[in-house]
Scaffold this motif. Structure first.
Motif, PDB file in Angstrom:
ATOM      1  N   VAL A  28       0.940  -1.045   0.025  1.00  0.00           N
ATOM      2  CA  VAL A  28       0.223   0.058   0.078  1.00  0.00           C
ATOM      3  C   VAL A  28       0.903   1.213  -0.107  1.00  0.00           C
ATOM      4  N   THR A  29       0.620   1.976  -1.150  1.00  0.00           N
ATOM      5  CA  THR A  29       1.586   3.264  -1.231  1.00  0.00           C
ATOM      6  C   THR A  29       0.944   4.475  -0.739  1.00  0.00           C
ATOM      7  N   GLU A  30      -0.399   4.391  -0.704  1.00  0.00           N
ATOM      8  CA  GLU A  30      -1.010   5.705  -0.695  1.00  0.00           C
ATOM      9  C   GLU A  30      -2.502   5.206  -0.049  1.00  0.00           C
ATOM     10  N   THR A  31      -3.049   6.033   1.020  1.00  0.00           N
ATOM     11  CA  THR A  31      -4.382   5.944   1.233  1.00  0.00           C
ATOM     12  C   THR A  31      -5.285   7.300   1.490  1.00  0.00           C
ATOM     13  N   TRP A  32      -6.454   7.368   1.340  1.00  0.00           N
ATOM     14  CA  TRP A  32      -7.131   8.654   1.409  1.00  0.00           C
ATOM     15  C   TRP A  32      -8.614   8.139   2.023  1.00  0.00           C
ATOM     16  N   PRO A  36      -8.877   0.466   5.257  1.00  0.00           N
ATOM     17  CA  PRO A  36      -8.802  -0.513   6.297  1.00  0.00           C
ATOM     18  C   PRO A  36      -7.378  -0.880   6.570  1.00  0.00           C
ATOM     19  N   ARG A  37      -6.386  -0.519   5.674  1.00  0.00           N
ATOM     20  CA  ARG A  37      -4.931  -0.850   5.987  1.00  0.00           C
ATOM     21  C   ARG A  37      -4.068   0.354   5.874  1.00  0.00           C
ATOM     22  N   PRO A  38      -3.169   0.553   6.330  1.00  0.00           N
ATOM     23  CA  PRO A  38      -2.417   1.807   6.357  1.00  0.00           C
ATOM     24  C   PRO A  38      -1.097   1.914   5.208  1.00  0.00           C
ATOM     25  N   ALA A  39      -0.673   2.998   4.843  1.00  0.00           N
ATOM     26  CA  ALA A  39       0.561   2.803   3.754  1.00  0.00           C
ATOM     27  C   ALA A  39       1.562   2.110   4.372  1.00  0.00           C
ATOM     28  N   GLY A  40       2.130   1.327   3.742  1.00  0.00           N
ATOM     29  CA  GLY A  40       3.154   0.443   4.169  1.00  0.00           C
ATOM     30  C   GLY A  40       2.714  -1.109   4.252  1.00  0.00           C
ATOM     31  N   SER A  41       1.463  -1.150   4.383  1.00  0.00           N
ATOM     32  CA  SER A  41       0.785  -2.587   4.640  1.00  0.00           C
ATOM     33  C   SER A  41       1.297  -3.458   3.372  1.00  0.00           C
ATOM     34  N   GLN A  42       1.772  -4.747   3.561  1.00  0.00           N
ATOM     35  CA  GLN A  42       2.334  -5.432   2.434  1.00  0.00           C
ATOM     36  C   GLN A  42       1.357  -6.935   2.623  1.00  0.00           C
ATOM     37  N   SER A  56      -5.687  -4.972   2.861  1.00  0.00           N
ATOM     38  CA  SER A  56      -6.841  -4.211   2.740  1.00  0.00           C
ATOM     39  C   SER A  56      -7.838  -4.808   3.719  1.00  0.00           C
ATOM     40  N   GLY A  57      -7.461  -5.793   4.460  1.00  0.00           N
ATOM     41  CA  GLY A  57      -8.516  -6.388   5.539  1.00  0.00           C
ATOM     42  C   GLY A  57      -9.353  -7.199   4.830  1.00  0.00           C
ATOM     43  N   CYS A  96     -15.678   0.993   1.776  1.00  0.00           N
ATOM     44  CA  CYS A  96     -15.383   1.983   3.206  1.00  0.00           C
ATOM     45  C   CYS A  96     -15.384   3.452   2.660  1.00  0.00           C
ATOM     46  N   GLY A  97     -15.350   3.571   1.327  1.00  0.00           N
ATOM     47  CA  GLY A  97     -15.515   5.174   1.106  1.00  0.00           C
ATOM     48  C   GLY A  97     -13.797   5.771   0.922  1.00  0.00           C
ATOM     49  N   GLY A  98     -13.033   5.278   1.229  1.00  0.00           N
ATOM     50  CA  GLY A  98     -11.777   5.612   0.831  1.00  0.00           C
ATOM     51  C   GLY A  98     -11.115   5.334  -0.659  1.00  0.00           C
ATOM     52  N   LYS A  99      -9.554   5.679  -0.473  1.00  0.00           N
ATOM     53  CA  LYS A  99      -8.940   5.161  -1.625  1.00  0.00           C
ATOM     54  C   LYS A  99      -7.764   4.598  -1.211  1.00  0.00           C
ATOM     55  N   VAL A 100      -7.413   3.633  -1.953  1.00  0.00           N
ATOM     56  CA  VAL A 100      -6.021   2.862  -1.657  1.00  0.00           C
ATOM     57  C   VAL A 100      -5.047   2.744  -3.025  1.00  0.00           C
ATOM     58  N   LYS A 101      -3.977   2.976  -2.848  1.00  0.00           N
ATOM     59  CA  LYS A 101      -3.020   2.723  -4.101  1.00  0.00           C
ATOM     60  C   LYS A 101      -2.040   1.587  -3.747  1.00  0.00           C
TER      61      LYS A 101
END
Length: 108
Positions: A28-32, A36-42, A56-57, A96-101
């Motif tokens: 995970v490089t970016e979240t907004w 469910p998971r922070p940047a850096g999660s692998q 992402s859980g 969840c309403g967010g964004k994940v890269k």
């Protein structure tokens, strides 16, 4: 995600790779917003379908694993973008309403 969890994913990926498995690593490089998971999660994925970690859980793991298989086959890294405005995000369950890269790369 704690440092120990990150090290476990990387350690598991290294063990699989040393055993001859083809492995891709998703990070995970970016979240907004709500994520469910922070940047850096692998998450590590093998060609044989083994997985360790989480990006992402559960809500986008299938799509990320699919992309990881493609990356293993082609050797080309990918930057995946999931969010509420992304039609594929709803399809894979990112409600969840967010964004994940997520960056996916083959381990060599």
């Amino acid at each position: 995600m704690s440092t120990t969890e990150v090290e476990d994913v990387l350690g598991t990926a290294a063990t699989w790779r040393a055993a001859g498995e083809q492995v891709a690593l998703a990070t995970v490089t970016e979240t907004w917003g709500s994520s469910p998971r922070p940047a850096g999660s692998q998450m590590a994925v093998t060609k044989s379908g083994r997985m360790a970690g989480s990006v992402s859980g559960g809500c986008i793991e299938g799509a990320v694993a699919e992309a990881a298989m493609k990356t293993i086959d082609t050797g080309s890294p990918q930057l995946l973008d999931f969010g509420v405005t992304n039609e594929r995000a709803w399809e894979v369950g990112l409600a969840c309403g967010g964004k994940v890269k997520v960056f996916v790369e083959k381990l060599t």
